[in-house]
Design an enzyme around this catalytic site. Sequence first.
Site, PDB file in Angstrom:
ATOM      1  N   GLU A  46       0.826  -1.212   0.000  1.00 41.37           N
ATOM      2  CA  GLU A  46       0.000   0.000   0.000  1.00 41.37           C
ATOM      3  C   GLU A  46       0.859   1.261   0.000  1.00 41.37           C
ATOM      4  O   GLU A  46       0.528   2.235  -0.665  1.00 41.37           O
ATOM      5  CB  GLU A  46      -0.964   0.008   1.196  1.00 41.37           C
ATOM      6  N   TYR A 129      -5.853   6.636   4.619  1.00 43.07           N
ATOM      7  CA  TYR A 129      -6.107   5.634   3.580  1.00 43.07           C
ATOM      8  C   TYR A 129      -5.377   4.325   3.899  1.00 43.07           C
ATOM      9  O   TYR A 129      -5.967   3.242   3.898  1.00 43.07           O
ATOM     10  CB  TYR A 129      -5.692   6.146   2.177  1.00 43.07           C
ATOM     11  N   ASP A 147      -9.449   4.869  -2.142  1.00 43.22           N
ATOM     12  CA  ASP A 147      -8.331   5.304  -2.985  1.00 43.22           C
ATOM     13  C   ASP A 147      -8.903   5.884  -4.276  1.00 43.22           C
ATOM     14  O   ASP A 147     -10.124   6.010  -4.425  1.00 43.22           O
ATOM     15  CB  ASP A 147      -7.355   4.138  -3.241  1.00 43.22           C
ATOM     16  N   CYS A 199     -14.195   0.036 -14.532  1.00 46.06           N
ATOM     17  CA  CYS A 199     -14.651   1.424 -14.389  1.00 46.06           C
ATOM     18  C   CYS A 199     -13.437   2.348 -14.501  1.00 46.06           C
ATOM     19  O   CYS A 199     -13.088   3.072 -13.588  1.00 46.06           O
ATOM     20  CB  CYS A 199     -15.364   1.598 -13.050  1.00 46.06           C
ATOM     21  N   CYS A 206     -18.954  -0.328 -19.171  1.00 46.57           N
ATOM     22  CA  CYS A 206     -20.199  -0.492 -18.401  1.00 46.57           C
ATOM     23  C   CYS A 206     -20.933  -1.784 -18.769  1.00 46.57           C
ATOM     24  O   CYS A 206     -21.629  -2.353 -17.931  1.00 46.57           O
ATOM     25  CB  CYS A 206     -21.105   0.714 -18.605  1.00 46.57           C
ATOM     26  N   CYS A 215     -26.106   1.776 -11.276  1.00 47.39           N
ATOM     27  CA  CYS A 215     -25.209   2.922 -11.470  1.00 47.39           C
ATOM     28  C   CYS A 215     -25.963   4.136 -12.011  1.00 47.39           C
ATOM     29  O   CYS A 215     -26.375   4.166 -13.168  1.00 47.39           O
ATOM     30  CB  CYS A 215     -24.080   2.518 -12.417  1.00 47.39           C
TER      31      CYS A 215
HETATM   32 FE1  SF4 Z   1     -18.437   2.412 -13.745  1.00 46.56          FE
HETATM   33 FE2  SF4 Z   1     -21.099   2.605 -13.488  1.00 46.56          FE
HETATM   34 FE3  SF4 Z   1     -20.046   1.941 -15.824  1.00 46.56          FE
HETATM   35 FE4  SF4 Z   1     -19.935   0.258 -13.791  1.00 46.56          FE
HETATM   36  S1  SF4 Z   1     -21.743   0.972 -14.830  1.00 46.56           S
HETATM   37  S2  SF4 Z   1     -18.269   0.745 -15.225  1.00 46.56           S
HETATM   38  S3  SF4 Z   1     -19.679   1.638 -12.060  1.00 46.56           S
HETATM   39  S4  SF4 Z   1     -19.770   3.854 -14.759  1.00 46.56           S
END
Ligand code: SF4
Length: 370
Positions: A46, A129, A147, A199, A206, A215
């Site tokens: 870390e 963190y 993070d 992401c 997505c 989301c």
């Molecule tokens: Fe990121 Fe939302 Fe797309 Fe998943 S759905 S990759 S959390 S933007």
Amino acid sequence: MPKARVHPPHIAALVLDWYDRHHRSLPWRSPPGTPPPEPYRVWLSEVMLQQTTVPAVKPYFEKFLNLWPSVRDLANAPVDQVMEAWAGLGYYARARNLHKCAKAVSEQHGGVFPNNEAGLLELPGIGPYTAAAIAAIAFDEPAAVLDGNIERVLARVFAVETTLPQARPELRKLAAQETPQKRPGDFAQGMMDLGATVCTPKSPDCLLCPLQARCEGFKRSIAETLPRKAAKAARPVRHTIAFLLQRAEDGAVLLRRRPPKGLLGGMLEVPSAPWRDTPWASGAALEHAPTETDWLMLNGDAVHVFTHFELRIGAMLGRVTAREAAKLDGQWQQPQEAALPTVMKKMLGLLPSMDEPKSTKSRRGGRVRS
Ligand code: SF4
């Protein structure tokens, strides 16, 4: 009236299920379903991962574990050796703090890391963190880990449009709210992996994401614009001239140790003119040369980007005999063997080969000191 934020159901089960199938195998991790990794490994990784990428960290992590298999071994190592092993990883205050922290664990805690976030926070060099990450991953404490990757996933899932860093308290609350009581370490690592592989900052995938149905950022087609960040100020430029002083007999170069405090504190350096806002003329730069000799201005230059400024590096070449070299402060090392920060390696990268004729250089610097 401001729009009330929609809180989707908790995301932990989806993240954990995805993590079980898609986790990254990393040398400091234990796979899901196995006992947690040793706190020493979690802590070391870390600290190394702050401001650095996973591929850059892997060889350093392995090197450190080979050299110092336990926190006590690291604590007993001379700090200069630790700094040299860290050379190239950047942000050198981390290496110094790493050593301080190893000493504190070894001397004040019998070589055993405190097993909770509050105790970890007391150690030198461990911030909120890192304390949360070690507590969650090594000790299964439901600490809220946040993070850069986790920030991005949360900002998108909850469509947090506040600009960073002002958004951080809100994101921290969301991290705390979503962290499960069971498997909090795997949840944190799952969120990190999701941010690193699915992401991603640009073009999030997505369609492959386990959180897509929850989301808000995706639903509102704003995911890629999140998290919002304040416009960055232009990075100031500084200038220096590196003095590449070679021992004529074997090509070794003169290096010095920087003062322990400040930028690159305690690391080896190539002697250079002060890093200042305006470019150097060769005559003025030579006032800072480590010795009197015939200095030649080299044609090449290099640039190194630090977090807060960009350094433009010119270079001068000098050669001295072994007898002259022995009178100078510093140490002489073969350029390819020296453990140096990247900026210093770039300076040495301007060194011509020993056989290259001096006449390839643009200009001759004068003798300036007796
Ligand atoms: Fe990121 Fe939302 Fe797309 Fe998943 S759905 S990759 S959390 S933007």
